[in-house]
Design a protein around this motif. Sequence first.
Motif, short mmCIF file in Angstrom:
data_model
loop_
_atom_site.label_atom_id
_atom_site.label_comp_id
_atom_site.label_asym_id
_atom_site.label_seq_id
_atom_site.Cartn_x
_atom_site.Cartn_y
_atom_site.Cartn_z
N VAL A 151 -14.90 -3.35 -31.32
CA VAL A 151 -13.82 -2.66 -30.62
C VAL A 151 -13.95 -2.94 -29.13
N ASP A 152 -12.83 -2.87 -28.46
CA ASP A 152 -12.81 -2.99 -27.00
C ASP A 152 -12.35 -1.65 -26.45
N LEU A 153 -13.26 -0.96 -25.76
CA LEU A 153 -12.93 0.36 -25.25
C LEU A 153 -11.85 0.31 -24.18
N ALA A 154 -11.56 -0.88 -23.69
CA ALA A 154 -10.46 -1.03 -22.72
C ALA A 154 -9.12 -1.21 -23.42
N THR A 192 -17.07 -3.94 -22.12
CA THR A 192 -16.34 -2.84 -22.76
C THR A 192 -16.21 -3.06 -24.27
N ARG A 193 -16.74 -4.20 -24.75
CA ARG A 193 -16.69 -4.49 -26.18
C ARG A 193 -17.95 -3.97 -26.87
N PHE A 194 -17.76 -3.33 -28.00
CA PHE A 194 -18.88 -2.78 -28.75
C PHE A 194 -18.81 -3.22 -30.21
N ARG A 195 -19.98 -3.44 -30.78
CA ARG A 195 -20.08 -3.63 -32.22
C ARG A 195 -20.16 -2.23 -32.84
N VAL A 196 -19.47 -2.05 -33.94
CA VAL A 196 -19.44 -0.74 -34.58
C VAL A 196 -19.75 -0.90 -36.07
N LEU A 197 -20.58 0.00 -36.58
CA LEU A 197 -20.80 0.08 -38.03
C LEU A 197 -20.39 1.48 -38.47
N PHE A 198 -19.42 1.54 -39.36
CA PHE A 198 -18.98 2.82 -39.92
C PHE A 198 -19.53 2.87 -41.34
#
Length: 288
Positions: A151-154, A192-198
Amino acid sequence: MDHYEVIERALTHIENHLDQPLSIESVADSFNMSKYYFHRLFSAIMGSSLNNYILSRRLNASLQYIQSGELSLTDIAYQLNFGAQSSFTRAFKRQYGMAPSALKEQKINISPVPIPAVVKRPVKNINGDVVTDFTLTEFESIRVTGIAFEVDLAGDYRTTIRSHSDKLLQAIDTTVHGPCYVIYSNCQPNSTRFRVLFGIPADIRIDQPFYFTVDVPQLFCAKFKYSGDLLDIGDVLKTDYARFLKISRQETEDSHIELIQAFDDIHNLQSAYHIYAPVKKLSMDSAC
């Protein structure tokens, strides 16, 4: 009236009086509160000073006036208590990255945003400062299976996270209940980019692209509790965490995991949840 209700009513009061002079004193007096306590409470709950919030809402209100074309910029500045058009123009450019005249001439559409929701979480008074309640705790190691994405928080990260959480829910058996985790790790420093694991702490196998099983190590963390939508905390968490570091004299841990959101029930992501932020394990004598 609890402190959440006070702030909710204050937001409505502010919105209804943007065309009038507003100050910490006048808003606090409307609720028979000390201006000093009200200011600390407002900053703690909203993650913004009262003056900055009022300025932001006046600029938000100006969008409708500009785009309707019914008033001149001077009249809009006067209507919303900016004092002078030059003050209005400077503030508008800081918030929206363009002059109000450019918005008017180019007919660019910027939609006004509604009054923000009040983010609910326990707060406490430490040395005269109202801060979000926190605990220092160990996040025990777990194995999490779920869907990984970036995701990009921006950008429009909310839509991205919601769509991927829906995909995971569709991939697992409806009888699966229990906690779930949203684990964030930064792609690179200052990005501002993050790796996410749901995912969920269950031994399941999903033979589809982008589904992984990850071992989350034991981490020493600052733990915060919030209520509401998992994506509504935004800048409030940043303010909470900055105040926590200042009050507790803790330091951020140099971990590839930036943040963990923990929910009690994977089928109820609108409920209370905890935020875990890794910090260095310092001497407890240095913490409050």
